[in-house]
Design a protein around this motif. Sequence first.
Motif, PDB file in Angstrom:
ATOM      1  N   ALA A  76       1.235  12.080 -38.019  1.00 20.58           N
ATOM      2  CA  ALA A  76       0.044  12.928 -37.925  1.00 20.58           C
ATOM      3  C   ALA A  76      -0.098  13.432 -36.489  1.00 20.58           C
ATOM      4  O   ALA A  76      -0.700  12.788 -35.630  1.00 20.58           O
ATOM      5  CB  ALA A  76      -1.193  12.130 -38.344  1.00 20.58           C
ATOM      6  N   GLY A  77       0.467  14.596 -36.251  1.00 19.14           N
ATOM      7  CA  GLY A  77       0.564  15.156 -34.911  1.00 19.14           C
ATOM      8  C   GLY A  77       2.009  15.111 -34.463  1.00 19.14           C
ATOM      9  O   GLY A  77       2.343  14.613 -33.393  1.00 19.14           O
ATOM     10  N   CYS A  78       2.891  15.666 -35.307  1.00 15.69           N
ATOM     11  CA  CYS A  78       4.336  15.482 -35.151  1.00 15.69           C
ATOM     12  C   CYS A  78       4.947  16.311 -34.043  1.00 15.69           C
ATOM     13  O   CYS A  78       6.097  16.075 -33.661  1.00 15.69           O
ATOM     14  CB  CYS A  78       5.041  15.798 -36.468  1.00 15.69           C
ATOM     15  SG  CYS A  78       4.884  17.527 -36.996  1.00 15.69           S
ATOM     16  N   GLY A  79       4.203  17.311 -33.518  1.00 16.37           N
ATOM     17  CA  GLY A  79       4.811  18.183 -32.528  1.00 16.37           C
ATOM     18  C   GLY A  79       6.051  18.859 -33.092  1.00 16.37           C
ATOM     19  O   GLY A  79       6.084  19.253 -34.258  1.00 16.37           O
ATOM     20  N   GLU A  80       7.084  18.958 -32.259  1.00 12.08           N
ATOM     21  CA  GLU A  80       8.296  19.644 -32.720  1.00 12.08           C
ATOM     22  C   GLU A  80       9.264  18.711 -33.443  1.00 12.08           C
ATOM     23  O   GLU A  80      10.405  19.080 -33.709  1.00 12.08           O
ATOM     24  CB  GLU A  80       8.985  20.359 -31.556  1.00 12.08           C
ATOM     25  CG  GLU A  80       9.245  19.513 -30.344  1.00 12.08           C
ATOM     26  CD  GLU A  80      10.410  18.566 -30.518  1.00 12.08           C
ATOM     27  OE1 GLU A  80      11.534  19.035 -30.668  1.00 12.08           O
ATOM     28  OE2 GLU A  80      10.171  17.349 -30.512  1.00 12.08           O
ATOM     29  N   GLY A  81       8.804  17.500 -33.772  1.00  6.64           N
ATOM     30  CA  GLY A  81       9.543  16.634 -34.676  1.00  6.64           C
ATOM     31  C   GLY A  81      10.546  15.694 -34.049  1.00  6.64           C
ATOM     32  O   GLY A  81      11.296  15.017 -34.768  1.00  6.64           O
ATOM     33  N   TYR A  82      10.546  15.574 -32.729  1.00  8.82           N
ATOM     34  CA  TYR A  82      11.546  14.750 -32.043  1.00  8.82           C
ATOM     35  C   TYR A  82      11.530  13.311 -32.530  1.00  8.82           C
ATOM     36  O   TYR A  82      12.581  12.735 -32.838  1.00  8.82           O
ATOM     37  CB  TYR A  82      11.290  14.807 -30.534  1.00  8.82           C
ATOM     38  CG  TYR A  82      12.044  13.760 -29.736  1.00  8.82           C
ATOM     39  CD1 TYR A  82      13.396  13.926 -29.440  1.00  8.82           C
ATOM     40  CD2 TYR A  82      11.408  12.608 -29.275  1.00  8.82           C
ATOM     41  CE1 TYR A  82      14.093  12.969 -28.704  1.00  8.82           C
ATOM     42  CE2 TYR A  82      12.095  11.646 -28.541  1.00  8.82           C
ATOM     43  CZ  TYR A  82      13.438  11.835 -28.256  1.00  8.82           C
ATOM     44  OH  TYR A  82      14.114  10.882 -27.533  1.00  8.82           O
ATOM     45  N   TYR A  83      10.356  12.702 -32.621  1.00  8.57           N
ATOM     46  CA  TYR A  83      10.286  11.279 -32.945  1.00  8.57           C
ATOM     47  C   TYR A  83      10.676  11.012 -34.394  1.00  8.57           C
ATOM     48  O   TYR A  83      11.336  10.015 -34.686  1.00  8.57           O
ATOM     49  CB  TYR A  83       8.887  10.743 -32.641  1.00  8.57           C
ATOM     50  CG  TYR A  83       8.580  10.742 -31.159  1.00  8.57           C
ATOM     51  CD1 TYR A  83       9.167   9.812 -30.313  1.00  8.57           C
ATOM     52  CD2 TYR A  83       7.723  11.691 -30.603  1.00  8.57           C
ATOM     53  CE1 TYR A  83       8.909   9.820 -28.949  1.00  8.57           C
ATOM     54  CE2 TYR A  83       7.468  11.700 -29.246  1.00  8.57           C
ATOM     55  CZ  TYR A  83       8.057  10.769 -28.420  1.00  8.57           C
ATOM     56  OH  TYR A  83       7.815  10.784 -27.067  1.00  8.57           O
ATOM     57  N   LEU A  84      10.292  11.889 -35.309  1.00 10.45           N
ATOM     58  CA  LEU A  84      10.711  11.697 -36.702  1.00 10.45           C
ATOM     59  C   LEU A  84      12.213  11.850 -36.847  1.00 10.45           C
ATOM     60  O   LEU A  84      12.865  11.090 -37.581  1.00 10.45           O
ATOM     61  CB  LEU A  84       9.988  12.681 -37.624  1.00 10.45           C
ATOM     62  CG  LEU A  84       8.552  12.350 -38.018  1.00 10.45           C
ATOM     63  CD1 LEU A  84       8.097  13.245 -39.167  1.00 10.45           C
ATOM     64  CD2 LEU A  84       8.394  10.892 -38.403  1.00 10.45           C
ATOM     65  N   ARG A  85      12.781  12.820 -36.165  1.00  3.53           N
ATOM     66  CA  ARG A  85      14.234  13.000 -36.248  1.00  3.53           C
ATOM     67  C   ARG A  85      14.963  11.772 -35.688  1.00  3.53           C
ATOM     68  O   ARG A  85      15.976  11.333 -36.235  1.00  3.53           O
ATOM     69  CB  ARG A  85      14.665  14.260 -35.496  1.00  3.53           C
ATOM     70  CG  ARG A  85      14.274  15.562 -36.173  1.00  3.53           C
ATOM     71  CD  ARG A  85      15.018  16.744 -35.582  1.00  3.53           C
ATOM     72  NE  ARG A  85      14.776  16.883 -34.150  1.00  3.53           N
ATOM     73  CZ  ARG A  85      13.755  17.557 -33.627  1.00  3.53           C
ATOM     74  NH1 ARG A  85      12.865  18.140 -34.425  1.00  3.53           N
ATOM     75  NH2 ARG A  85      13.612  17.660 -32.326  1.00  3.53           N
ATOM     76  N   TYR A  86      14.433  11.228 -34.604  1.00  5.00           N
ATOM     77  CA  TYR A  86      15.046  10.041 -34.019  1.00  5.00           C
ATOM     78  C   TYR A  86      15.013   8.883 -35.017  1.00  5.00           C
ATOM     79  O   TYR A  86      16.013   8.190 -35.215  1.00  5.00           O
ATOM     80  CB  TYR A  86      14.337   9.653 -32.724  1.00  5.00           C
ATOM     81  CG  TYR A  86      14.982   8.479 -32.014  1.00  5.00           C
ATOM     82  CD1 TYR A  86      15.910   8.692 -31.004  1.00  5.00           C
ATOM     83  CD2 TYR A  86      14.682   7.165 -32.371  1.00  5.00           C
ATOM     84  CE1 TYR A  86      16.529   7.619 -30.370  1.00  5.00           C
ATOM     85  CE2 TYR A  86      15.296   6.090 -31.750  1.00  5.00           C
ATOM     86  CZ  TYR A  86      16.213   6.325 -30.743  1.00  5.00           C
ATOM     87  OH  TYR A  86      16.823   5.252 -30.129  1.00  5.00           O
ATOM     88  N   CYS A  87      13.852   8.676 -35.627  1.00  4.93           N
ATOM     89  CA  CYS A  87      13.723   7.565 -36.572  1.00  4.93           C
ATOM     90  C   CYS A  87      14.627   7.758 -37.776  1.00  4.93           C
ATOM     91  O   CYS A  87      15.272   6.807 -38.243  1.00  4.93           O
ATOM     92  CB  CYS A  87      12.268   7.419 -37.011  1.00  4.93           C
ATOM     93  SG  CYS A  87      11.176   6.789 -35.717  1.00  4.93           S
TER      94      CYS A  87
END
Length: 279
Positions: free
Chosen positions: A99-110
Amino acid sequence: MNTPLLYASLCCPLDGQPLQQQANSWRCTQGHSFDTASQGYVNLLPVQKKRTLDPGDSNEMVGARRRFLASGVYAPLAQQLAACIQEANLPPSATCLDAGCGEGYYLRYCQAHLSSRSLRWVGLDISKWAVLAAAKKNGDMRWLVGSNANLPLLPSTVDYALCMFGFPVYEEFARVLKPEGTLLMVEAGPEHLRELREIIYPELKGKSDQWQVPDGFVLQQRQRLQCQVTLNSPELIADLLLMTPHLYRASAAGLARAQGLTHLVVSVDVEFRTLRRRP
Protein backbone atom coordinates in the motif's frame (compact mmCIF):
# COMPACT_ATOMS: atom_id res chain seq x y z
CA MET A 1 7.84 -20.61 -15.50
CA ASN A 2 4.13 -20.43 -14.69
CA THR A 3 2.53 -17.00 -14.59
CA PRO A 4 1.26 -16.37 -11.05
CA LEU A 5 -2.43 -15.87 -10.47
CA LEU A 6 -3.43 -12.21 -10.28
CA TYR A 7 -5.48 -10.85 -7.42
CA ALA A 8 -9.02 -10.38 -8.74
CA SER A 9 -11.03 -9.30 -5.66
CA LEU A 10 -11.37 -5.66 -6.63
CA CYS A 11 -14.21 -3.42 -5.54
CA CYS A 12 -15.66 -0.28 -7.01
CA PRO A 13 -14.12 2.83 -5.41
CA LEU A 14 -17.45 4.64 -5.75
CA ASP A 15 -19.90 2.19 -4.16
CA GLY A 16 -17.80 -0.66 -2.75
CA GLN A 17 -19.48 -3.29 -4.92
CA PRO A 18 -17.41 -6.15 -6.40
CA LEU A 19 -15.87 -5.47 -9.78
CA GLN A 20 -16.13 -8.07 -12.52
CA GLN A 21 -13.69 -8.16 -15.40
CA GLN A 22 -15.21 -7.84 -18.86
CA ALA A 23 -12.54 -7.87 -21.59
CA ASN A 24 -10.30 -4.87 -20.76
CA SER A 25 -12.70 -3.26 -18.30
CA TRP A 26 -13.79 -3.79 -14.70
CA ARG A 27 -17.49 -3.15 -14.00
CA CYS A 28 -19.78 -3.17 -10.97
CA THR A 29 -23.52 -3.83 -10.89
CA GLN A 30 -24.21 -0.09 -10.65
CA GLY A 31 -22.67 0.48 -14.07
CA HIS A 32 -19.37 2.05 -13.02
CA SER A 33 -16.58 0.99 -15.36
CA PHE A 34 -12.79 1.21 -15.14
CA ASP A 35 -10.51 0.38 -18.04
CA THR A 36 -7.27 -1.56 -17.89
CA ALA A 37 -4.50 0.63 -19.31
CA SER A 38 -2.39 -0.66 -22.17
CA GLN A 39 0.49 -1.09 -19.69
CA GLY A 40 -1.69 -3.45 -17.62
CA TYR A 41 -2.59 -1.37 -14.56
CA VAL A 42 -6.10 -0.36 -13.47
CA ASN A 43 -6.88 3.18 -12.36
CA LEU A 44 -9.32 2.94 -9.44
CA LEU A 45 -8.94 6.52 -8.25
CA PRO A 46 -11.91 8.36 -9.80
CA VAL A 47 -11.85 12.13 -10.04
CA GLN A 48 -14.47 12.35 -7.27
CA LYS A 49 -11.93 10.86 -4.84
CA LYS A 50 -9.01 13.11 -5.77
CA ARG A 51 -8.03 16.07 -3.61
CA THR A 52 -5.73 17.43 -6.30
CA LEU A 53 -5.61 17.09 -10.07
CA ASP A 54 -2.46 14.92 -10.00
CA PRO A 55 -2.08 13.42 -6.49
CA GLY A 56 0.98 11.66 -5.16
CA ASP A 57 4.52 11.73 -6.47
CA SER A 58 5.17 13.59 -9.70
CA ASN A 59 6.74 11.98 -12.73
CA GLU A 60 10.00 13.72 -11.83
CA MET A 61 9.95 12.33 -8.28
CA VAL A 62 9.20 8.83 -9.54
CA GLY A 63 12.16 9.05 -11.93
CA ALA A 64 14.45 10.11 -9.10
CA ARG A 65 13.29 7.23 -6.89
CA ARG A 66 13.68 4.74 -9.73
CA ARG A 67 17.29 5.81 -10.37
CA PHE A 68 18.17 5.91 -6.66
CA LEU A 69 16.77 2.48 -5.87
CA ALA A 70 18.29 0.96 -9.00
CA SER A 71 21.71 1.98 -7.64
CA GLY A 72 21.33 -0.62 -4.88
CA VAL A 73 21.91 1.85 -2.05
CA TYR A 74 18.73 0.75 -0.27
CA ALA A 75 19.30 -2.98 -0.83
CA PRO A 76 19.58 -3.58 2.95
CA LEU A 77 15.97 -2.36 3.34
CA ALA A 78 14.76 -4.66 0.59
CA GLN A 79 16.62 -7.59 2.15
CA GLN A 80 15.04 -6.93 5.55
CA LEU A 81 11.60 -6.62 3.98
CA ALA A 82 11.99 -9.93 2.16
CA ALA A 83 13.12 -11.57 5.42
CA CYS A 84 10.02 -10.29 7.22
CA ILE A 85 7.71 -11.69 4.55
CA GLN A 86 9.60 -14.98 4.50
CA GLU A 87 9.18 -15.29 8.29
CA ALA A 88 5.42 -14.95 7.89
CA ASN A 89 5.28 -18.44 6.31
CA LEU A 90 2.46 -17.46 3.99
CA PRO A 91 0.48 -20.23 2.31
CA PRO A 92 0.67 -20.77 -1.47
CA SER A 93 -1.26 -18.18 -3.50
CA ALA A 94 -1.47 -15.82 -0.52
CA THR A 95 -2.08 -12.19 -1.44
CA CYS A 96 0.51 -9.54 -0.51
CA LEU A 97 -0.47 -5.87 -0.81
CA ASP A 98 2.06 -3.05 -0.99
CA ALA A 99 0.00 0.00 0.00
CA GLY A 100 2.12 2.81 -1.39
CA CYS A 101 4.21 0.75 -3.79
CA GLY A 102 5.90 3.61 -5.62
CA GLU A 103 7.61 2.36 -8.76
CA GLY A 104 7.55 -1.21 -7.48
CA TYR A 105 11.19 -1.76 -6.48
CA TYR A 106 10.47 -3.55 -3.20
CA LEU A 107 7.81 -5.87 -4.63
CA ARG A 108 10.06 -6.82 -7.52
CA TYR A 109 12.88 -7.55 -5.09
CA CYS A 110 10.66 -9.76 -2.95
CA GLN A 111 9.29 -11.63 -5.94
CA ALA A 112 12.83 -12.34 -7.13
CA HIS A 113 14.33 -13.35 -3.80
CA LEU A 114 11.62 -15.10 -1.77
CA SER A 115 11.59 -18.88 -1.86
CA SER A 116 7.82 -18.88 -2.51
CA ARG A 117 7.15 -17.63 -6.05
CA SER A 118 3.42 -18.46 -5.98
CA LEU A 119 2.28 -15.41 -4.03
CA ARG A 120 -0.21 -12.96 -5.50
CA TRP A 121 1.42 -9.52 -5.51
CA VAL A 122 -0.65 -6.31 -5.51
CA GLY A 123 0.97 -2.89 -5.76
CA LEU A 124 -1.16 0.19 -5.10
CA ASP A 125 -0.18 3.85 -5.18
CA ILE A 126 -2.02 7.14 -5.43
CA SER A 127 0.47 8.38 -8.04
CA LYS A 128 -0.41 7.30 -11.56
CA TRP A 129 3.20 8.00 -12.57
CA ALA A 130 4.50 5.54 -9.99
CA VAL A 131 2.05 2.81 -10.99
CA LEU A 132 2.76 3.40 -14.68
CA ALA A 133 6.49 2.94 -14.06
CA ALA A 134 5.84 -0.20 -11.98
CA ALA A 135 3.56 -1.78 -14.57
CA LYS A 136 6.04 -1.13 -17.37
CA LYS A 137 8.77 -2.88 -15.38
CA ASN A 138 6.77 -5.91 -14.26
CA GLY A 139 3.53 -7.05 -15.85
CA ASP A 140 2.87 -10.18 -13.79
CA MET A 141 1.66 -8.32 -10.72
CA ARG A 142 -1.62 -6.51 -10.15
CA TRP A 143 -0.90 -2.76 -10.24
CA LEU A 144 -3.56 -0.30 -9.11
CA VAL A 145 -3.89 3.45 -8.91
CA GLY A 146 -5.81 4.02 -5.69
CA SER A 147 -5.84 5.56 -2.25
CA ASN A 148 -5.06 4.02 1.14
CA ALA A 149 -8.03 5.99 2.45
CA ASN A 150 -10.36 4.02 0.18
CA LEU A 151 -8.65 0.79 -0.84
CA PRO A 152 -10.42 -0.65 -3.92
CA LEU A 153 -10.19 -4.19 -2.52
CA LEU A 154 -12.91 -6.43 -1.16
CA PRO A 155 -13.01 -7.11 2.60
CA SER A 156 -10.94 -9.93 4.10
CA THR A 157 -9.11 -10.81 0.87
CA VAL A 158 -5.50 -9.86 1.72
CA ASP A 159 -3.14 -12.10 3.68
CA TYR A 160 -0.23 -9.70 4.11
CA ALA A 161 -0.11 -5.91 3.75
CA LEU A 162 2.91 -3.65 3.94
CA CYS A 163 3.20 0.10 4.10
CA MET A 164 6.71 1.47 3.53
CA PHE A 165 7.26 5.13 4.36
CA GLY A 166 3.63 5.64 3.40
CA PHE A 167 0.41 7.00 4.83
CA PRO A 168 -1.28 4.26 6.85
CA VAL A 169 -5.05 4.10 7.19
CA TYR A 170 -5.40 1.35 9.76
CA GLU A 171 -9.19 1.04 9.45
CA GLU A 172 -8.81 0.26 5.76
CA PHE A 173 -5.94 -2.14 6.35
CA ALA A 174 -8.05 -4.00 8.92
CA ARG A 175 -10.99 -4.13 6.51
CA VAL A 176 -9.10 -5.74 3.61
CA LEU A 177 -6.92 -8.07 5.69
CA LYS A 178 -8.15 -11.57 6.43
CA PRO A 179 -8.78 -12.44 10.08
CA GLU A 180 -5.37 -12.67 11.74
CA GLY A 181 -3.75 -11.29 8.59
CA THR A 182 -0.41 -9.48 8.90
CA LEU A 183 0.43 -5.80 8.49
CA LEU A 184 4.05 -4.68 8.21
CA MET A 185 4.70 -1.01 8.91
CA VAL A 186 8.09 0.34 7.80
CA GLU A 187 8.95 3.83 9.03
CA ALA A 188 11.99 6.04 9.40
CA GLY A 189 13.70 6.10 12.78
CA PRO A 190 15.15 9.20 14.50
CA GLU A 191 18.61 8.81 12.92
CA HIS A 192 17.42 8.21 9.36
CA LEU A 193 19.37 10.40 6.90
CA ARG A 194 20.68 12.47 9.81
CA GLU A 195 23.80 13.61 7.96
CA LEU A 196 21.76 14.95 5.05
CA ARG A 197 19.24 16.60 7.34
CA GLU A 198 22.04 18.34 9.24
CA ILE A 199 23.14 19.93 5.98
CA ILE A 200 19.79 21.14 4.69
CA TYR A 201 18.08 22.26 7.93
CA PRO A 202 19.18 25.04 10.31
CA GLU A 203 18.50 22.69 13.24
CA LEU A 204 17.12 19.21 13.72
CA LYS A 205 13.99 18.60 15.72
CA GLY A 206 13.92 15.60 18.02
CA LYS A 207 11.58 12.77 17.11
CA SER A 208 9.73 11.24 20.02
CA ASP A 209 8.42 7.70 19.86
CA GLN A 210 4.71 8.27 20.40
CA TRP A 211 3.56 5.44 18.17
CA GLN A 212 0.88 3.23 19.63
CA VAL A 213 -0.54 -0.06 18.46
CA PRO A 214 -3.58 0.83 16.33
CA ASP A 215 -7.04 -0.41 17.19
CA GLY A 216 -7.82 -3.79 15.72
CA PHE A 217 -4.21 -4.99 15.71
CA VAL A 218 -1.77 -6.78 17.99
CA LEU A 219 1.94 -5.98 17.88
CA GLN A 220 4.00 -9.09 17.16
CA GLN A 221 7.49 -7.79 16.57
CA ARG A 222 9.58 -4.64 16.28
CA GLN A 223 12.88 -4.77 14.41
CA ARG A 224 15.26 -1.92 13.73
CA LEU A 225 17.64 -1.73 10.79
CA GLN A 226 20.60 0.63 11.23
CA CYS A 227 23.53 0.96 8.86
CA GLN A 228 25.40 3.53 6.82
CA VAL A 229 25.35 3.87 3.06
CA THR A 230 27.55 5.86 0.72
CA LEU A 231 26.22 8.25 -1.90
CA ASN A 232 29.17 8.56 -4.22
CA SER A 233 27.91 11.05 -6.78
CA PRO A 234 26.09 14.39 -6.84
CA GLU A 235 23.40 12.73 -8.96
CA LEU A 236 22.59 10.18 -6.24
CA ILE A 237 22.42 12.92 -3.60
CA ALA A 238 20.14 14.99 -5.82
CA ASP A 239 17.86 12.01 -6.48
CA LEU A 240 17.58 11.23 -2.76
CA LEU A 241 16.55 14.80 -2.07
CA LEU A 242 14.04 14.82 -4.91
CA MET A 243 12.37 11.58 -3.86
CA THR A 244 11.78 12.71 -0.26
CA PRO A 245 9.73 15.53 1.31
CA HIS A 246 13.00 17.10 2.49
CA LEU A 247 13.40 18.91 -0.83
CA TYR A 248 10.30 21.00 -0.13
CA ARG A 249 10.99 21.55 3.57
CA ALA A 250 14.65 22.55 3.42
CA SER A 251 15.89 26.14 3.48
CA ALA A 252 17.32 27.70 0.34
CA ALA A 253 20.74 27.89 1.98
CA GLY A 254 20.51 24.24 2.98
CA LEU A 255 19.63 23.15 -0.55
CA ALA A 256 22.54 25.16 -1.90
CA ARG A 257 24.90 23.33 0.46
CA ALA A 258 23.47 19.97 -0.60
CA GLN A 259 23.85 20.83 -4.27
CA GLY A 260 27.55 21.38 -3.71
CA LEU A 261 28.12 17.86 -2.38
CA THR A 262 29.85 15.18 -4.43
CA HIS A 263 30.06 12.46 -1.76
CA LEU A 264 28.05 11.76 1.37
CA VAL A 265 27.81 8.94 3.90
CA VAL A 266 24.36 8.83 5.49
CA SER A 267 22.75 6.78 8.23
CA VAL A 268 19.87 4.44 7.51
CA ASP A 269 17.58 3.99 10.51
CA VAL A 270 14.34 2.15 9.78
CA GLU A 271 11.88 0.34 12.03
CA PHE A 272 9.89 -2.70 10.89
CA ARG A 273 6.73 -3.28 12.96
CA THR A 274 4.85 -6.53 12.40
CA LEU A 275 1.18 -6.38 13.43
CA ARG A 276 -1.49 -9.05 13.44
CA ARG A 277 -5.10 -8.19 12.73
CA ARG A 278 -7.39 -9.17 15.58
CA PRO A 279 -9.88 -11.84 14.48
